[in-house]
Design a protein around this motif. Structure first.
Motif, PDB file in Angstrom:
ATOM      1  N   PRO A   1       9.688   4.139  -3.511  1.00 56.31           N
ATOM      2  CA  PRO A   1      10.858   4.133  -2.634  1.00 56.31           C
ATOM      3  C   PRO A   1      11.564   2.772  -2.586  1.00 56.31           C
ATOM      4  N   PHE A   2      11.126   1.832  -3.408  1.00 56.71           N
ATOM      5  CA  PHE A   2      11.627   0.466  -3.295  1.00 56.71           C
ATOM      6  C   PHE A   2      12.694   0.095  -4.305  1.00 56.71           C
ATOM      7  N   GLY A   3      13.239   1.043  -5.021  1.00 56.58           N
ATOM      8  CA  GLY A   3      14.305   0.732  -5.965  1.00 56.58           C
ATOM      9  C   GLY A   3      13.777   0.345  -7.323  1.00 56.58           C
TER      10      GLY A   3
ATOM     11  N   MET B   1       0.823  -1.194   0.000  1.00 55.39           N
ATOM     12  CA  MET B   1       0.000   0.000   0.000  1.00 55.39           C
ATOM     13  C   MET B   1       0.867   1.258   0.000  1.00 55.39           C
ATOM     14  N   LYS B   2       2.005   1.211   0.696  1.00 53.46           N
ATOM     15  CA  LYS B   2       2.875   2.379   0.746  1.00 53.46           C
ATOM     16  C   LYS B   2       3.296   2.810  -0.659  1.00 53.46           C
ATOM     17  N   GLU B   3       3.693   1.835  -1.477  1.00 58.52           N
ATOM     18  CA  GLU B   3       4.126   2.145  -2.838  1.00 58.52           C
ATOM     19  C   GLU B   3       2.977   2.758  -3.638  1.00 58.52           C
ATOM     20  N   LEU B   4       1.781   2.205  -3.508  1.00 57.33           N
ATOM     21  CA  LEU B   4       0.635   2.743  -4.249  1.00 57.33           C
ATOM     22  C   LEU B   4       0.309   4.162  -3.818  1.00 57.33           C
ATOM     23  N   ARG B   5       0.361   4.432  -2.503  1.00 59.16           N
ATOM     24  CA  ARG B   5       0.077   5.792  -2.016  1.00 59.16           C
ATOM     25  C   ARG B   5       1.071   6.796  -2.578  1.00 59.16           C
ATOM     26  N   ILE B   6       2.351   6.416  -2.588  1.00 56.99           N
ATOM     27  CA  ILE B   6       3.390   7.337  -3.055  1.00 56.99           C
ATOM     28  C   ILE B   6       3.326   7.530  -4.568  1.00 56.99           C
ATOM     29  N   VAL B   7       3.256   6.438  -5.305  1.00 58.52           N
ATOM     30  CA  VAL B   7       3.324   6.529  -6.770  1.00 58.52           C
ATOM     31  C   VAL B   7       2.041   7.123  -7.353  1.00 58.52           C
ATOM     32  N   LEU B   8       0.889   6.665  -6.874  1.00 50.28           N
ATOM     33  CA  LEU B   8      -0.370   7.157  -7.428  1.00 50.28           C
ATOM     34  C   LEU B   8      -0.794   8.485  -6.826  1.00 50.28           C
ATOM     35  N   ASN B   9      -0.457   8.710  -5.562  1.00 50.94           N
ATOM     36  CA  ASN B   9      -0.764   9.963  -4.889  1.00 50.94           C
ATOM     37  C   ASN B   9      -2.225  10.371  -5.082  1.00 50.94           C
ATOM     38  N   GLY B  10      -3.132   9.396  -4.940  1.00 48.48           N
ATOM     39  CA  GLY B  10      -4.561   9.669  -5.063  1.00 48.48           C
ATOM     40  C   GLY B  10      -5.092   9.663  -6.486  1.00 48.48           C
TER      41      GLY B  10
END
Length: 196
Positions: free
Chosen positions: A119-121, A1-10
């Protein structure tokens, strides 16, 4: 979920490029799942011409070779001592491993294609003869990219809209012996909508 929140940003603008290039952790989860729970747990090949396998074993025309993708996905000599564990990080390169474009985008805090940068490379695909859930060589599945894309898109859409919780005190999930991997005791979940 963290990756989706950051990349998609809503954002709900989900493109092919975003799915395949900007969600390395999700892609790693998909590949790690297929490594351990490959759709075809065992495979059979017929030798067309006399040959020698990479380990030096001779094979003759007409020989039948049976191998287990299930066992190969758990082989410690192939995947390391943690081969039996679910470790999506084994599919990732961090910034020190050469993902300079991602490191540069992080430093400038600017997105490459989507809303933000994972943030995962960076995702690292393994050799098709090591990760053979989609077969290998001339028999490599033509639908590999589509299947990965389909699984990732479905996962993104479900995680954006629903919350999943395992039902407590249920039987340990197991598999049935079949040509394709089937669940004997599938995990039960409670699904709740998180969108209003």
């Amino acid at each position: 979920m963290k990756e989706l929140r950051i990349v998609l940003n809503g954002s709900e603008d989900i493109t092919y490029e975003l799915l395949m290039n900007e969600l390395p952790y999700l892609k790693s989860v998909m590949h790690e799942t297929l490594r351990l729970a490959t759709i075809v747990p065992r495979n059979i090949k017929v030798v067309v011409d006399d040959d020698v396998l990479p380990d030096g074993s001779p094979v003759r025309q007409g020989d039948i070779i049976v191998f287990s993708n299930w066992c190969m996905g758990r082989n410690r000599r192939v995947w390391g001592e943690d081969a039996a564990l679910f470790v999506p990080e084994r599919w990732l390169l961090d910034d020190e491993d050469g993902s300079e474009d991602i490191a540069h985008a992080k430093a400038k805090n600017t997105p490459m294609h989507g809303q933000g940068t994972s943030p995962f490379g960076k995702f690292k695909m393994e050799n098709q003869f090591k990760f053979n859930s989609f077969n290998a060589g001339p028999r490599l599945c033509l639908g590999q990219t589509f299947a990965t894309l389909e699984a990732m898109l479905t996962t993104v859409l479900l995680l954006q809209r629903l919350e999943f919780q395992l039902v407590p005190e249920q039987k340990t999930p197991t598999y049935r012996n079949a040509a394709t991997l089937m669940m004997k005791n599938p995990p039960l979940v409670v699904v709740k909508s998180i969108r209003h």
